[in-house]
Scaffold this motif. Structure first.
Motif, short mmCIF file in Angstrom:
data_model
loop_
_atom_site.label_atom_id
_atom_site.label_comp_id
_atom_site.label_asym_id
_atom_site.label_seq_id
_atom_site.Cartn_x
_atom_site.Cartn_y
_atom_site.Cartn_z
N GLU A 4 0.82 -1.22 0.00
CA GLU A 4 0.00 0.00 0.00
C GLU A 4 0.85 1.26 0.00
OE1 GLU A 4 -3.17 0.34 -0.44
OE2 GLU A 4 -3.53 -1.82 -0.55
N ALA A 5 1.96 1.23 0.71
CA ALA A 5 2.85 2.39 0.74
C ALA A 5 3.41 2.68 -0.64
CB ALA A 5 3.98 2.17 1.74
N LEU A 6 3.69 1.62 -1.39
CA LEU A 6 4.21 1.79 -2.75
C LEU A 6 3.11 2.27 -3.69
CD1 LEU A 6 6.57 1.59 -4.70
CD2 LEU A 6 6.11 -0.86 -4.95
N ASN A 7 1.88 1.77 -3.49
CA ASN A 7 0.74 2.28 -4.28
C ASN A 7 0.63 3.80 -4.13
OD1 ASN A 7 0.12 -0.37 -4.89
ND2 ASN A 7 -1.67 -0.48 -3.54
N GLU A 8 0.77 4.25 -2.90
CA GLU A 8 0.60 5.67 -2.62
C GLU A 8 1.72 6.51 -3.22
OE1 GLU A 8 0.11 8.66 1.24
OE2 GLU A 8 -0.07 6.47 1.48
N VAL A 9 2.96 6.08 -3.04
CA VAL A 9 4.08 6.89 -3.49
C VAL A 9 4.23 6.85 -5.01
CG1 VAL A 9 5.90 5.11 -3.36
CG2 VAL A 9 6.47 7.51 -2.97
N SER A 10 3.81 5.74 -5.63
CA SER A 10 3.94 5.62 -7.09
C SER A 10 2.73 6.10 -7.85
CB SER A 10 4.22 4.15 -7.47
OG SER A 10 3.08 3.35 -7.21
N GLY A 11 1.57 6.08 -7.18
CA GLY A 11 0.33 6.41 -7.87
C GLY A 11 -0.18 5.28 -8.73
N VAL A 12 0.32 4.07 -8.50
CA VAL A 12 -0.08 2.88 -9.26
C VAL A 12 -0.68 1.87 -8.28
CG1 VAL A 12 0.68 1.01 -10.76
CG2 VAL A 12 1.79 3.26 -10.92
N GLN A 13 -1.82 1.29 -8.63
CA GLN A 13 -2.45 0.29 -7.79
C GLN A 13 -1.87 -1.10 -8.06
OE1 GLN A 13 -4.72 1.04 -5.21
NE2 GLN A 13 -3.84 3.04 -5.80
N GLY A 14 -1.96 -1.94 -7.03
CA GLY A 14 -1.52 -3.33 -7.18
C GLY A 14 -0.03 -3.55 -7.03
N CYS A 15 0.70 -2.55 -6.54
CA CYS A 15 2.15 -2.71 -6.39
C CYS A 15 2.47 -3.74 -5.31
CB CYS A 15 2.80 -1.38 -6.03
SG CYS A 15 2.77 -0.16 -7.35
N VAL A 16 3.54 -4.46 -5.51
CA VAL A 16 4.00 -5.46 -4.54
C VAL A 16 5.27 -4.99 -3.85
CG1 VAL A 16 4.75 -7.85 -4.22
CG2 VAL A 16 2.94 -7.32 -5.88
N PHE A 17 6.27 -4.58 -4.63
CA PHE A 17 7.53 -4.12 -4.03
C PHE A 17 8.39 -3.46 -5.11
CE2 PHE A 17 9.04 -7.76 -6.24
CZ PHE A 17 10.40 -7.59 -6.43
N VAL A 18 9.37 -2.72 -4.65
CA VAL A 18 10.52 -2.30 -5.46
C VAL A 18 11.75 -2.53 -4.60
CG1 VAL A 18 11.77 -0.37 -6.49
CG2 VAL A 18 9.34 -0.64 -6.95
N HIS A 19 12.72 -3.22 -5.15
CA HIS A 19 13.95 -3.53 -4.41
C HIS A 19 14.67 -2.23 -4.03
CE1 HIS A 19 17.98 -5.12 -3.56
NE2 HIS A 19 17.40 -6.30 -3.44
N ALA A 20 15.35 -2.27 -2.89
CA ALA A 20 16.04 -1.08 -2.40
C ALA A 20 17.11 -0.59 -3.38
CB ALA A 20 16.68 -1.37 -1.04
N ALA A 21 17.63 -1.50 -4.20
CA ALA A 21 18.64 -1.10 -5.19
C ALA A 21 18.01 -0.56 -6.47
CB ALA A 21 19.54 -2.28 -5.52
#
Length: 362
Positions: free
Chosen positions: A323-340
């Protein structure tokens, strides 16, 4: 004259193969194992000697005899003036490269069943480049990087890797005979005869040749069953990439596969049209073959096998999930983005595509 281990049950009645005795290297170990993949040599005995009169009785001789004459099946590379190379390469051939040059296509066909044609030519070139050439370079004393360039650049190794190669494994088999024998005494075994010592050396060579041959066989099989089909899939995806991004910066694959080598090759081979990016930035593929699979988005490295990307996934997304990634990216259904920032995931293809499109413009 040293021959096969007499305990081996297989009747050795094929054309006699000859190579030298004494310390052995990876190139002749590979040369012998490659020949034995061919029906002609599958039942061939091996003689290891430097005696010219014995070598003259051999049908095929590799890495000894100071002669390169394919019409007589003589494949040595040590003689003065030898300079043969594989087409399109500058590395001088060893006995491995010579055998592959003359028998490689037939060996690939025997292993894979591929007919004559573009795919066979492609594998012939790839297997030499990715596997055989290193044997040639190692035996001819050619470093992967110029030592003087490394010195002038002030580069030093972070760790020692001399023992971490196929060549080092073969050397271990070869040098095993140098282990000290027990001191002579009334209770010790009698000293071994010259023939017994030679038989032991021959057995070690056969073990080394079998090991190297297995690695070669795995390379050929993987190239034919995974790498080659992937090339066709990547080629099709590359040709249709503009349907996902007008500049062609996003590549969508139907399944996970080894894609990077093919992508770099296609980019070099394909003229860039006006308005089309010369490089793909992100590759999308499903995690599993299931219809409801999650999708991955992978940033393309600047160099094949490198860790620096052409364009990382956006900095604010790195290390963020759900959910945090959905919010920051503006895209729904996000799972993760690697720290790198090199890989991420979304629950759907549509979501992964939206992530890729936003990342391209970030």
């Amino acid at each position: 004259m040293a021959t096969e281990n007499p305990t081996k049950k297989l009747k050795m009645d094929g054309p006699l193969i000859g190579t030298h005795n004494g310390h052995f290297h990876a190139d002749e170990a590979l040369a012998v194992s490659m020949l034995r993949l061919l029906p002609t040599y599958s039942h061939s005995a091996l003689v290891r000697t430097r005696d010219p009169s014995i070598l003259s009785t051999c049908h095929t001789v590799v890495d000894v005899g100071s002669e390169y004459d394919a019409s007589r099946n003589r494949y040595d590379h040590h003689q003065r003036g030898f300079s043969a190379t594989f087409p399109g390469h500058s590395t001088k051939l060893s006995s491995a490269g010579l055998v592959f040059l003359h028998f490689g296509k037939a060996i690939i066909q025997t292993v894979t069943g591929l007919p004559d044609g573009a795919d066979l030519d492609l594998l012939f070139s790839k297997i030499y480049t990715d596997f055989i050439e290193a044997f040639d370079a190692n035996d001819n004393g050619i470093s992967v990087l110029n030592p003087s360039d490394l010195t002038s650049a002030g580069l030093t190794k972070k760790f020692e890797d001399r023992g971490f190669s196929i060549a080092s494994v073969v050397s271990r088999y070869s040098y095993a005979h140098s282990l000290p024998s027990p001191s002579p005494s009334s209770n010790s075994a009698p000293a071994k005869s010259k023939d017994e010592l030679q038989a032991e050396e021959d057995t070690r060579f056969l073990k080394a040749s079998t090991f190297v041959g297995e690695q070669f066989l795995l390379e050929v099989t993987d190239c034919a069953t995974a790498w080659l089909p992937a090339r066709h899939s990547v080629q099709q995806a590359y040709a249709t990439r503009m349907q996902y991004d007008a500049q062609g910066r996003i590549l969508v694959l139907p399944e996970g596969m080894p894609w990077s080598n093919h992508l770099y090759t296609l980019e070099k081979e394909t003229p860039t049209a006006d308005g089309v990016s010369p490089q793909v930035l992100y590759v999308l593929f499903p995690e599993t073959p299931e219809a409801d699979s999650k999708w991955r988005i992978r940033a393309v490295s600047k160099e094949n096998g490198g860790f620096e990307n052409r364009k990382d996934l956006p900095e604010p997304w790195k290390g963020v999930r759900d959910e945090a990634l959905n919010e920051v990216s503006g895209v729904q259904g996000c799972v993760f983005v690697h720290a790198a920032g090199f890989i991420g995931g979304n629950k759907t293809l549509e979501g992964a595509l939206e992530m890729a499109r936003k990342a391209c413009e970030f």
